[in-house]
Write a protein that holds these residues in place. Structure first.
Motif, PDB file in Angstrom:
ATOM      1  N   GLY A 162       0.785  -1.231   0.000  1.00 32.55           N
ATOM      2  CA  GLY A 162       0.000   0.000   0.000  1.00 32.55           C
ATOM      3  C   GLY A 162       0.814   1.277   0.000  1.00 32.55           C
ATOM      4  N   LEU A 163       2.119   1.166  -0.145  1.00 25.93           N
ATOM      5  CA  LEU A 163       2.992   2.339  -0.065  1.00 25.93           C
ATOM      6  C   LEU A 163       2.642   3.408  -1.098  1.00 25.93           C
ATOM      7  CD1 LEU A 163       5.276   3.373   1.650  1.00 25.93           C
ATOM      8  CD2 LEU A 163       6.884   2.393   0.029  1.00 25.93           C
ATOM      9  N   LYS A 164       2.208   2.997  -2.254  1.00 24.61           N
ATOM     10  CA  LYS A 164       1.850   3.977  -3.291  1.00 24.61           C
ATOM     11  C   LYS A 164       0.649   4.832  -2.856  1.00 24.61           C
ATOM     12  CE  LYS A 164       4.091   2.059  -7.181  1.00 24.61           C
ATOM     13  NZ  LYS A 164       5.368   2.727  -7.185  1.00 24.61           N
ATOM     14  N   ARG A 165      -0.183   4.277  -1.960  1.00 25.90           N
ATOM     15  CA  ARG A 165      -1.358   5.012  -1.470  1.00 25.90           C
ATOM     16  C   ARG A 165      -1.040   5.878  -0.251  1.00 25.90           C
ATOM     17  NH1 ARG A 165      -3.297  -0.153  -2.160  1.00 25.90           N
ATOM     18  NH2 ARG A 165      -3.477  -0.420   0.088  1.00 25.90           N
ATOM     19  N   PHE A 166       0.165   5.757   0.316  1.00 22.88           N
ATOM     20  CA  PHE A 166       0.552   6.578   1.458  1.00 22.88           C
ATOM     21  C   PHE A 166       0.693   8.020   0.997  1.00 22.88           C
ATOM     22  CE2 PHE A 166       4.052   8.383   4.116  1.00 22.88           C
ATOM     23  CZ  PHE A 166       3.329   8.473   5.291  1.00 22.88           C
ATOM     24  N   ARG A 167      -0.173   8.878   1.528  1.00 20.31           N
ATOM     25  CA  ARG A 167      -0.229  10.272   1.069  1.00 20.31           C
ATOM     26  C   ARG A 167       0.751  11.173   1.807  1.00 20.31           C
ATOM     27  NH1 ARG A 167      -5.736   9.076   2.040  1.00 20.31           N
ATOM     28  NH2 ARG A 167      -5.580  10.434   3.840  1.00 20.31           N
ATOM     29  N   GLY A 168       1.232  10.743   2.938  1.00 16.97           N
ATOM     30  CA  GLY A 168       2.150  11.574   3.708  1.00 16.97           C
ATOM     31  C   GLY A 168       1.452  12.594   4.576  1.00 16.97           C
ATOM     32  N   ASP A 169       0.127  12.440   4.775  1.00 13.03           N
ATOM     33  CA  ASP A 169      -0.604  13.356   5.660  1.00 13.03           C
ATOM     34  C   ASP A 169      -0.119  13.214   7.099  1.00 13.03           C
ATOM     35  OD1 ASP A 169      -2.069  14.064   3.452  1.00 13.03           O
ATOM     36  OD2 ASP A 169      -3.785  12.808   3.959  1.00 13.03           O
ATOM     37  N   ALA A 170       0.300  12.028   7.454  1.00 13.82           N
ATOM     38  CA  ALA A 170       0.840  11.739   8.787  1.00 13.82           C
ATOM     39  C   ALA A 170       2.257  11.205   8.605  1.00 13.82           C
ATOM     40  CB  ALA A 170      -0.031  10.700   9.488  1.00 13.82           C
ATOM     41  N   GLN A 171       2.945  11.019   9.706  1.00 11.56           N
ATOM     42  CA  GLN A 171       4.283  10.445   9.636  1.00 11.56           C
ATOM     43  C   GLN A 171       4.176   8.983   9.231  1.00 11.56           C
ATOM     44  OE1 GLN A 171       6.490  10.911  13.242  1.00 11.56           O
ATOM     45  NE2 GLN A 171       6.033  13.091  13.396  1.00 11.56           N
ATOM     46  N   PHE A 172       5.236   8.467   8.648  1.00 10.66           N
ATOM     47  CA  PHE A 172       5.257   7.065   8.259  1.00 10.66           C
ATOM     48  C   PHE A 172       5.067   6.171   9.484  1.00 10.66           C
ATOM     49  CE2 PHE A 172       7.435   3.033   7.446  1.00 10.66           C
ATOM     50  CZ  PHE A 172       6.787   2.629   6.293  1.00 10.66           C
ATOM     51  N   SER A 173       5.671   6.538  10.618  1.00 15.57           N
ATOM     52  CA  SER A 173       5.545   5.719  11.826  1.00 15.57           C
ATOM     53  C   SER A 173       4.093   5.651  12.294  1.00 15.57           C
ATOM     54  CB  SER A 173       6.441   6.255  12.949  1.00 15.57           C
ATOM     55  OG  SER A 173       6.086   7.585  13.271  1.00 15.57           O
ATOM     56  N   THR A 174       3.366   6.752  12.188  1.00 13.54           N
ATOM     57  CA  THR A 174       1.951   6.764  12.565  1.00 13.54           C
ATOM     58  C   THR A 174       1.155   5.862  11.626  1.00 13.54           C
ATOM     59  OG1 THR A 174       2.192   9.024  13.362  1.00 13.54           O
ATOM     60  CG2 THR A 174      -0.046   8.251  12.961  1.00 13.54           C
ATOM     61  N   TRP A 175       1.473   5.910  10.352  1.00 11.12           N
ATOM     62  CA  TRP A 175       0.817   5.039   9.369  1.00 11.12           C
ATOM     63  C   TRP A 175       1.096   3.574   9.705  1.00 11.12           C
ATOM     64  CZ3 TRP A 175       2.797   2.635   4.560  1.00 11.12           C
ATOM     65  CH2 TRP A 175       1.785   2.264   3.672  1.00 11.12           C
ATOM     66  N   MET A 176       2.343   3.277  10.071  1.00 10.22           N
ATOM     67  CA  MET A 176       2.701   1.900  10.452  1.00 10.22           C
ATOM     68  C   MET A 176       1.981   1.480  11.732  1.00 10.22           C
ATOM     69  SD  MET A 176       4.435   0.142   8.320  1.00 10.22           S
ATOM     70  CE  MET A 176       4.560  -1.254   9.432  1.00 10.22           C
ATOM     71  N   TYR A 177       1.815   2.412  12.687  1.00  9.59           N
ATOM     72  CA  TYR A 177       1.063   2.089  13.910  1.00  9.59           C
ATOM     73  C   TYR A 177      -0.346   1.640  13.544  1.00  9.59           C
ATOM     74  CZ  TYR A 177       4.402   4.169  17.227  1.00  9.59           C
ATOM     75  OH  TYR A 177       5.488   4.459  17.999  1.00  9.59           O
ATOM     76  N   ARG A 178      -0.963   2.381  12.636  1.00 10.01           N
ATOM     77  CA  ARG A 178      -2.339   2.045  12.270  1.00 10.01           C
ATOM     78  C   ARG A 178      -2.398   0.683  11.577  1.00 10.01           C
ATOM     79  NH1 ARG A 178      -7.209   5.484   9.660  1.00 10.01           N
ATOM     80  NH2 ARG A 178      -8.669   3.805   9.883  1.00 10.01           N
ATOM     81  N   ILE A 179      -1.493   0.459  10.652  1.00 13.46           N
ATOM     82  CA  ILE A 179      -1.461  -0.835   9.963  1.00 13.46           C
ATOM     83  C   ILE A 179      -1.212  -1.955  10.969  1.00 13.46           C
ATOM     84  CG2 ILE A 179      -0.176  -2.255   8.301  1.00 13.46           C
ATOM     85  CD1 ILE A 179       0.327   0.324   6.694  1.00 13.46           C
TER      86      ILE A 179
END
Length: 190
Positions: A59-76
């Motif tokens: 899903g990296l292509k869909r990562f918009r960068g609205d939040a930090q990558f670490s926050t995105w990883m926390y959610r996943i």
């Protein structure tokens, strides 16, 4: 040389496999720690982390960068842990007990205080493992990772008021469980 996560994300999004490997190295400890705290088991945590990074890679292509990558990883990771624990609950077998004691590297003021702290930590770990996964996730995200209710709601895909209610219920269950266990230990000691 410090790693710039934003640069790694951009490179990984453009297909650089080495950049994604470096992202994993940069975020693995925090991701594993969250997975372990949510599952309460090393093997389950490794499975959750593996699934989380697989989902992140896809899903990296869909990562918009609205939040930090670490926050995105926390959610996943939280979502993977929730899915994993739900699946495990449906396929429940008798669980083996496991010693999950942790060492406090700071010396205690006295052996009595150290023993008391160890006993409290063990009671807390048992009480946390006894919580239903949905309640455990909220407590860990709030009280360990210090995320605000809004972020917890976003992480778990629930409303902010639901996050507050779950946190209240979880803390009440923990409090009741810890006081009950403490009273039982005290009664046995007499």
């Amino acid at each position: 040389m410090p790693v710039d996560v934003a640069d790694l994300v951009a490179a990984a999004r453009d297909g650089d496999r080495h950049a994604f490997d470096e992202l994993v190295k940069a975020t693995y400890v925090e991701t594993y720690t969250l997975a372990y705290r949510l599952t309460g088991n090393e093997e389950d945590a490794r499975d959750v982390v593996q699934e989380a990074y697989l989902r992140a890679y896809k899903g990296l292509k869909r990562f918009r960068g609205d939040a930090q990558f670490s926050t995105w990883m926390y959610r996943i990771t939280a979502n993977c842990a929730s899915t994993f624990l739900g699946r495990r609950q449906r396929n429940r077998c008798e669980e083996l007990t496991e010693d999950l004691s942790t060492r406090d590297e700071r010396p205690a003021a006295s052996p009595e205080l150290q023993a008391e702290a160890t006993a409290l930590r063990e009671r807390l770990q048992v009480a946390l493992r006894a919580l239903p996964p949905k309640l455990r996730a909220v407590v860990i995200l709030r009280d360990v990772y210090d995320l605000p209710h809004e972020a917890i709601a976003a992480e778990l895909g629930i409303s902010e008021s639901a996050a507050k209610v779950r946190l209240h219920r979880a803390r009440k269950k923990l409090r009741d469980d810890l006081f009950t266990r403490h009273a039982e230990v005290q009664a046995r000691a007499v």
